[in-house]
Write an enzyme that holds these catalytic residues in place. Structure first.
Site, PDB file in Angstrom:
ATOM      1  CE  LYS A  28      -2.965   0.743   3.584  1.00  0.00           C
ATOM      2  NZ  LYS A  28      -3.008   2.078   4.179  1.00  0.00           N
ATOM      3  CB  SER A  29       3.710   2.356   2.088  1.00  0.00           C
ATOM      4  OG  SER A  29       3.071   2.285   3.333  1.00  0.00           O
ATOM      5  NE  ARG A  33       6.035   6.627   0.977  1.00  0.00           N
ATOM      6  CZ  ARG A  33       5.092   6.434   1.915  1.00  0.00           C
ATOM      7  NH1 ARG A  33       4.003   5.735   1.642  1.00  0.00           N
ATOM      8  NH2 ARG A  33       5.234   6.943   3.121  1.00  0.00           N
ATOM      9  CB  SER A 174       4.535  10.272  11.412  1.00  0.00           C
ATOM     10  OG  SER A 174       3.673  10.323  10.300  1.00  0.00           O
ATOM     11  CD  GLN A 176       0.013   8.402   7.335  1.00  0.00           C
ATOM     12  OE1 GLN A 176      -0.511   9.229   8.076  1.00  0.00           O
ATOM     13  NE2 GLN A 176      -0.569   7.261   7.032  1.00  0.00           N
ATOM     14  CG  ASP A 322       0.493   0.079   9.541  1.00  0.00           C
ATOM     15  OD1 ASP A 322       0.094   0.909  10.391  1.00  0.00           O
ATOM     16  OD2 ASP A 322       0.816   0.402   8.385  1.00  0.00           O
TER      17      ASP A 322
HETATM   18  C1  S3P Z   1       2.211   4.935   6.266  1.00  0.00           C
HETATM   19  C2  S3P Z   1       2.743   5.357   7.460  1.00  0.00           C
HETATM   20  C3  S3P Z   1       2.240   4.912   8.781  1.00  0.00           C
HETATM   21  C4  S3P Z   1       1.359   3.690   8.652  1.00  0.00           C
HETATM   22  C5  S3P Z   1       0.374   3.798   7.524  1.00  0.00           C
HETATM   23  C6  S3P Z   1       1.097   3.975   6.201  1.00  0.00           C
HETATM   24  C7  S3P Z   1       2.804   5.445   5.014  1.00  0.00           C
HETATM   25  O1  S3P Z   1       1.512   5.962   9.359  1.00  0.00           O
HETATM   26  O2  S3P Z   1       0.671   3.463   9.865  1.00  0.00           O
HETATM   27  O3  S3P Z   1      -0.433   2.643   7.450  1.00  0.00           O
HETATM   28  O4  S3P Z   1       2.555   4.854   3.938  1.00  0.00           O
HETATM   29  O5  S3P Z   1       3.525   6.441   5.072  1.00  0.00           O
HETATM   30  P1  S3P Z   1       2.227   7.137  10.223  1.00  0.00           P
HETATM   31  O6  S3P Z   1       3.087   7.899   9.336  1.00  0.00           O
HETATM   32  O7  S3P Z   1       1.092   7.957  10.767  1.00  0.00           O
HETATM   33  O8  S3P Z   1       2.961   6.413  11.308  1.00  0.00           O
END
Ligand code: S3P
Length: 441
Positions: A28-29, A33, A174, A176, A322
């Site tokens: 997913k991540s 991106r 984080s 994100q 996660d």
């Molecule tokens: C993610 C970062 C994580 C993770 C999320 C996906 C990402 O969150 O929990 O499922 O793809 O950057 P945080 O950045 O809030 O920790």
């Protein structure tokens, strides 16, 4: 059989044995991106293995709404025609990010560096998630981000403009927030530095570097110097470790099982669950480690075994953030007292995951105690099937389904539509390994 009311639910019965090989959908991540960075690169990015789940589809549609040509949706093979770093256009309407915190936060950073304004909305869960953690650094860079109340809750409007690079110490680990700042930094004047308190997933840094950005990473400090256009790259998305983890833990817990998970992402900033499980005595092996498009992948082989409790805390937590709900499930079957600490971030995910897992597993007769920043679980427990709620959270729903495989009687997980945000086909794949689980309206 009690009827499932109103929402879709998942009925799980004890499994006798799980057996088989499978490849779970794309990460997913990395999918988010690939479509974001491909959209602002020069040239065409081909993405193979894109995760066609709701979260990533929202991000792809939002990029399309801002002028990026994307062919192939909703399949796994996409062609993204990049418009260049400053080539996005103002969207004609609010961008609806659904349940996706990653989509919303990364796009806030991206739009901050463009010369227009955009509003991003989300579902009920996303509308409760704090965006102040993004608004603050982007504000220091010169953008304006407004939302509801002090926590800047969605809907959020970002007024992009002339940005300056900053040095920013992240208050929480984080990826994100880190990624949002780096994306804004691509169009800022001067370098942008982000300092993390602990390492979080580094897919943004890897992909930016692969596309030619001037980015230096030294342990916890990442510096991006803008000025280089991004060059389109083909991206092959590995299987998502966070999705594979459900079957991995299921194989450990269900007697006489052996499951092989193919070509799973093993990036060290993501796969710390493997380290913890091995410390717990898990029978997990990795075969065929190799690098694919700048990311480490390999096959995970997991067999049923006896587990003992351990502690997970500190810098390791962001590397398995996660997987904490699932680790809690594994701990119910391990001998001794398991402690999870330093995980308060779980309270601001798609649901309050500490509370949701404590509630669900307690209803299934686990001995579990909630801490402000973690959980204490005493095992092994004989779990009993119960009706439990996902709280609209995909990872809670799937973790409780795995608990249901080792519980006595039937477990009903209510409100499981959310599983489609990250793992369409989860129940079908679990059945493919021999589990007795059915989805019901
Ligand atoms: C993610 C970062 C994580 C993770 C999320 C996906 C990402 O969150 O929990 O499922 O793809 O950057 P945080 O950045 O809030 O920790």
């Amino acid at each position: 059989m009690r009827p499932c009311t109103e929402m879709r639910c998942l009925r799980v019965r004890p499994a006798r044995r799980l057996h088989g090989r499978l490849r779970v959908p794309g990460d997913k991540s990395i999918s988010h991106r690939a479509v974001i960075l491909g959209g602002i690169a020069e040239g065409e990015t081909r993405i193979e293995g894109f995760l066609g789940a709701d979260d990533c589809l929202r991000t792809a549609r939002a990029m399309h709404e801002m002028g990026v040509g994307i062919e192939g949706l909703p399949s796994e093979s996409l062609r993204v025609r990049g418009v260049g770093l400053r080539g996005l256009r103002r969207p004609g309407r609010a961008l609806d990010m659904g349940n996706s915190g990653t989509g919303m936060r990364l796009l806030l950073g991206l739009v901050a560096g463009q010369g227009f304004e955009a509003t991003l909305t989300g579902d009920e869960s996303l509308s409760r998630r704090p965006m102040d953690r993004i608004a603050l650094p982007l504000g220091q860079m010169g953008a304006r981000v407004s939302g509801r109340g002090e926590k800047v809750l969605p809907p959020v409007t970002v007024h992009g403009g002339d940005l300056r690079g900053i040095a920013y110490r992240l208050p929480m680990a984080s990826a994100q927030v880190k990624s949002a700042i780096l994306l804004a930094g691509l169009n800022a004047v001067g370098p942008t530095t982000v300092i993390e308190p602990a390492r979080s997933r580094d897919h943004t840094e890897r992909m930016l570097r692969a596309m030619g950005a001037d980015l230096e990473a030294d342990d916890l400090t990442i510096t991006l110097t803008p000025g280089q256009p991004l060059a389109a790259q083909n991206v092959s998305v590995p299987a998502d470790f966070s999705s594979a983890a459900f079957f991995l833990v299921a194989a450990l817990l269900v007697p006489e099982s052996e499951v092989v998970l193919e070509q799973v992402l093993l990036n060290p900033t993501r796969a710390a669950l493997l380290e913890v499980l091995q410390e717990m005595g898990a029978d997990v092996q990795v075969a065929g480690r190799r690098e694919v498009a700048g990311e480490e992948v390999g096959d995970i082989i997991a067999s049923s075994c006896h587990l003992h409790a351990t502690e997970a805390a500190g810098a390791m937590i962001p590397r398995l953030i996660d997987e904490v709900p699932l680790l809690a499930v594994a701990a119910t079957q391990a001998e001794g007292v398991a402690i999870i600490r330093d995980a308060a971030e779980l309270r601001v995910k798609e649901s309050d995951r500490l509370a949701a897992m404590a509630e669900g597993l307690a209803a299934m007769s686990a001995r579990i105690e909630e801490l402000p920043d973690g959980l204490i679980i005493t095992g092994p427990s004989s779990l009993r099937g119960a009706t439990v709620s996902s709280h609209g959270d995909h990872r809670v729903a799937m973790a409780l389904a795995i608990a249901g495989l080792v519980a006595e009687g039937e477990t009903v997980i209510e409100d499981t539509d959310c599983i489609a945000t990250s793992f369409p086909g989860f129940a079908e794949r679990l059945r493919g390994l021999g589990a007795d689980c059915i989805e019901e309206e």
